[in-house]
Design a protein around this motif. Structure first.
Motif, mmCIF file in Angstrom:
data_model
loop_
_atom_site.group_PDB
_atom_site.id
_atom_site.type_symbol
_atom_site.label_atom_id
_atom_site.label_comp_id
_atom_site.label_asym_id
_atom_site.label_seq_id
_atom_site.Cartn_x
_atom_site.Cartn_y
_atom_site.Cartn_z
ATOM 1 N N TYR A 109 40.301 24.105 48.329
ATOM 2 C CA TYR A 109 41.626 24.569 48.312
ATOM 3 C C TYR A 109 41.776 26.053 47.879
ATOM 4 O O TYR A 109 41.655 26.324 46.882
ATOM 5 N N GLN A 110 41.495 26.766 48.763
ATOM 6 C CA GLN A 110 41.133 28.300 48.569
ATOM 7 C C GLN A 110 42.290 29.079 48.093
ATOM 8 O O GLN A 110 42.132 29.988 47.317
ATOM 9 N N SER A 111 43.498 28.610 48.097
ATOM 10 C CA SER A 111 44.782 29.504 47.653
ATOM 11 C C SER A 111 44.993 28.837 46.348
ATOM 12 O O SER A 111 45.982 29.453 45.748
ATOM 13 N N ALA A 112 44.371 27.799 45.541
ATOM 14 C CA ALA A 112 44.799 27.315 44.554
ATOM 15 C C ALA A 112 44.791 28.330 43.164
ATOM 16 O O ALA A 112 43.446 29.179 43.281
ATOM 17 N N GLU A 113 45.528 28.140 42.247
ATOM 18 C CA GLU A 113 45.056 28.922 41.011
ATOM 19 C C GLU A 113 43.929 28.412 40.265
ATOM 20 O O GLU A 113 43.800 27.299 40.390
ATOM 21 N N ALA A 114 43.374 29.373 39.726
ATOM 22 C CA ALA A 114 42.213 28.667 38.859
ATOM 23 C C ALA A 114 42.438 27.605 37.751
ATOM 24 O O ALA A 114 43.477 28.137 36.713
ATOM 25 N N GLN A 115 41.720 26.659 37.644
ATOM 26 C CA GLN A 115 42.145 25.856 36.622
ATOM 27 C C GLN A 115 41.147 26.070 35.456
ATOM 28 O O GLN A 115 41.449 25.826 34.347
ATOM 29 N N VAL A 116 39.943 26.313 35.772
ATOM 30 C CA VAL A 116 38.950 26.829 34.977
ATOM 31 C C VAL A 116 38.660 28.423 34.642
ATOM 32 O O VAL A 116 38.361 28.914 35.865
ATOM 33 N N SER A 117 38.612 28.829 33.748
ATOM 34 C CA SER A 117 38.568 30.142 33.686
ATOM 35 C C SER A 117 37.247 30.771 33.346
ATOM 36 O O SER A 117 36.494 30.035 33.046
ATOM 37 N N TRP A 118 36.956 32.045 33.782
ATOM 38 C CA TRP A 118 35.466 32.524 33.445
ATOM 39 C C TRP A 118 35.247 32.628 32.267
ATOM 40 O O TRP A 118 34.004 32.383 31.871
ATOM 41 N N GLU A 119 36.004 32.802 31.124
ATOM 42 C CA GLU A 119 36.032 32.583 29.773
ATOM 43 C C GLU A 119 35.391 31.224 29.238
ATOM 44 O O GLU A 119 34.742 30.842 28.444
ATOM 45 N N ASP A 120 36.016 30.074 30.150
ATOM 46 C CA ASP A 120 35.557 28.671 29.858
ATOM 47 C C ASP A 120 34.050 28.715 30.157
ATOM 48 O O ASP A 120 33.449 27.866 29.516
ATOM 49 N N LEU A 121 33.578 29.088 31.212
ATOM 50 C CA LEU A 121 32.318 29.156 31.631
ATOM 51 C C LEU A 121 31.363 29.846 30.557
ATOM 52 O O LEU A 121 30.356 29.451 30.223
ATOM 53 N N MET A 122 31.791 31.088 30.041
ATOM 54 C CA MET A 122 31.208 31.617 28.944
ATOM 55 C C MET A 122 30.830 30.716 27.914
ATOM 56 O O MET A 122 29.826 30.535 27.128
#
Length: 184
Positions: free
Chosen positions: A111-124
């Motif tokens: 789903y390329q147009s989907a809004e991010a569910q997991v943020s970059w900060e979550d990964l950090m």
């Protein structure tokens, strides 16, 4: 029989898939995927759906990206590097029938147009990037989520592309988060 057509890299991959499940395949012929192959994949996607099932290596990731860009909405199946490795060679053709069936049971839709569910900060916060154990953690979480192993930026993009929910993400991170006693 699997309804969708499975896109693999070569003949040995087709053999491995067909010994594991009843399915039809399209072979890309390696990472030099041409317009004719993309045209067949596009037609397959329109008529029956497509599952992209490439090797868990750089070339396989390149093919997956090309197909995702040119043929939106494909499903994706992933093998771990350990399940696809035999005598130092990584590829779908090396995986057991059981590992192939499991990967095909756990497909994810692009789903390329989907809004991010997991943020970059979550990964950090989870130590999946900018952490001494980031690569090992991404391997574990990618395996748990069924999205495979990749670098931090690709991992973030896969979380977005496959609409990984916060709940799924936290559940996949639980083993090492509990071990450290931290909270996300």
């Amino acid at each position: 029989m699997i309804k969708e057509i499975i896109v693999v890299e070569g003949k040995d991959d087709t053999t491995a898939v067909k010994r594991s499940v009843e399915a039809e395949t399209i072979e890309t012929g390696g990472s030099a995927i041409n317009k004719e192959v993309l045209k067949r994949i596009r037609l397959a996607q329109e008529r029956r759906g497509v599952i992209v099932f490439t090797d868990p290596d750089h070339a396989g990731e390149r093919i997956r990206k090309i197909i995702s860009k040119e043929v939106p909405g494909c499903k994706h199946a992933f093998l771990t590097q350990e399940a696809a490795t035999s005598r130092g060679d990584i590829g779908v053709e090396n995986a057991s029938a059981e590992a192939i069936r499991k990967a095909l049971e756990n497909v994810r839709t692009d789903y390329q147009s989907a809004e991010a569910q997991v943020s970059w900060e979550d990964l950090m916060d989870a130590g999946l990037i900018v952490h001494p154990q980031a690569a090992a953690r991404r391997m574990l979480v990618g395996k748990a989520l069924g999205i495979g192993y990749c670098n931090g930026k690709q991992f973030y993009n896969r979380c977005r592309m496959f609409q990984i929910s916060q709940e799924e993400f936290l559940e996949a991170c639980r083993p090492f988060i509990e071990e450290e006693g931290t909270h996300l």
